[in-house]
Design an enzyme around this catalytic site. Structure first.
Site, short mmCIF file in Angstrom:
data_model
loop_
_atom_site.label_atom_id
_atom_site.label_comp_id
_atom_site.label_asym_id
_atom_site.label_seq_id
_atom_site.Cartn_x
_atom_site.Cartn_y
_atom_site.Cartn_z
N GLU A 1 0.98 -1.09 0.13
CA GLU A 1 0.60 0.04 -0.05
C GLU A 1 0.92 1.28 -0.07
O GLU A 1 1.14 2.19 0.96
CB GLU A 1 -0.74 -0.25 1.28
CG GLU A 1 -2.21 1.31 1.38
CD GLU A 1 -2.92 0.99 2.75
OE1 GLU A 1 -4.37 2.17 2.49
OE2 GLU A 1 -2.77 0.50 3.35
N LYS B 1 -2.46 -1.83 -3.08
CA LYS B 1 -3.94 -1.17 -2.33
C LYS B 1 -3.31 0.56 -3.27
O LYS B 1 -2.43 0.72 -2.02
CB LYS B 1 -3.22 -1.31 -1.11
CG LYS B 1 -5.43 -0.73 -0.46
CD LYS B 1 -5.44 -0.67 0.86
CE LYS B 1 -6.45 0.01 1.19
NZ LYS B 1 -6.96 -0.81 3.18
#
Length: 295
Positions: free
Chosen positions: A176, A213
């Site tokens: 992420e 992500k």
């Protein structure tokens, strides 16, 4: 679910991943959003007990197990807790929801337009404990504040270095490198980020996969090539401060990305709601987010 069954669920599931991983620093804000003010607890233990009650209420709601939520990201204390009288990862798997664990330890101070992750010396031990509890994958967050090529390259390199440690431990890493949605240069910076991620994917060994992500991009469809890359199991989107409606509208313009929302999922839930109102509110959010994820 076996590991392979969870992998197939994540790869092919027509739904989204819920983010229930607020950590110590973000827990007071999450509780305030839930309608619980800071004078309601005394110390971290009581604070974490309150947030666990909220998460357990979500997990046990009928609508959470209706098939539209395919995964859930947990904070470490949540992984170690119980819901419905069973360990949370076990309970999630029973409901067809693949458990993930947030493993990062927070952010370094900003440098070169980014905030790298703090060191994770105990990552292998944490992964081993998570795997023993039935967790499928991990999530780790760092933040891009501006279009600084040196910083973006460093943040992606760090994500892939740690991902390889997680892969070696037998779990699926979710990377992420969040791009701050308030950054004025986000469109240009996301193009730099895309190239850096592609270069990172090239460093994976044959057969290895990761998840990504990412902030919903300014340029709709920017990450479509990542979603179709065989080295990427799934690309999920964070809501990043957008409201549920905003996040869903923007996500629907990005085929191949599915949601992994926190605020976008929880924003209208309140502790004083009775069970019927709570379930109705949560169910409406789940329906909306799932619809945006399968557009």
């Amino acid at each position: 679910m076996t590991f392979d069954e969870m992998k197939a669920r994540v790869a092919d599931g027509q739904g989204f991943v819920a983010a229930l991983d607020q950590s110590g620093g973000s827990t007071p804000k999450a509780l305030r959003g839930y309608g619980v003010e800071e004078d309601a607890w005394n110390g971290d233990d009581e604070m974490f007990a309150l947030i666990h009650q909220m998460r357990s209420r979500i997990v046990e709601s009928d609508c959470f197990g209706n098939g539209k939520v395919i995964g859930a990201i947990l904070f470490e204390k949540t992984m170690d807790g119980e819901s419905g009288g069973k360990p949370v990862p076990t309970r999630l798997a029973e409901r067809g929801i693949v458990p993930f664990l947030k493993v990062d330890k927070g952010l370094e101070d900003e440098a070169n337009g980014v905030q790298l992750m703090k060191p994770m010396p105990d990552l292998e031990a944490l992964c081993a404990r998570a795997k023993a509890k039935g967790v499928f994958g991990t999530k780790m967050r760092s933040v891009i504040k501006s279009n600084n090529a040196e910083g973006i390259k460093a943040i992606v390199q760090q994500q892939f270095v740690e991902a390889k440690r997680i892969l070696a431990a037998g779990l699926m890493p979710m990377l992420e490198p969040e791009y701050d949605i308030t950054a004025d240069d986000r469109a240009a910076g996301e193009a730099v980020l895309l190239v850096a991620i592609q270069e990172g994917l090239d460093t994976l060994a044959d057969g290895q996969q990761v998840m990504l992500k990412l902030s919903i991009p300014v340029e709709a469809g920017l990450y479509a090539q990542l979603a179709s890359d065989p080295r990427v199991l799934r690309v999920v989107a964070l809501s990043g401060g957008f409201s549920t409606d905003e996040a869903c509208e923007k996500l629907s313009q990005n085929p191949g990305m599915i949601a992994s929302f926190s605020r976008g999922l929880l924003q209208d839930l309140r502790h004083h709601q009775d069970d019927a109102e709570f379930d109705k509110t949560l169910g409406a959010a789940i329906d909306k987010i799932q619809a945006a994820s399968i557009t």
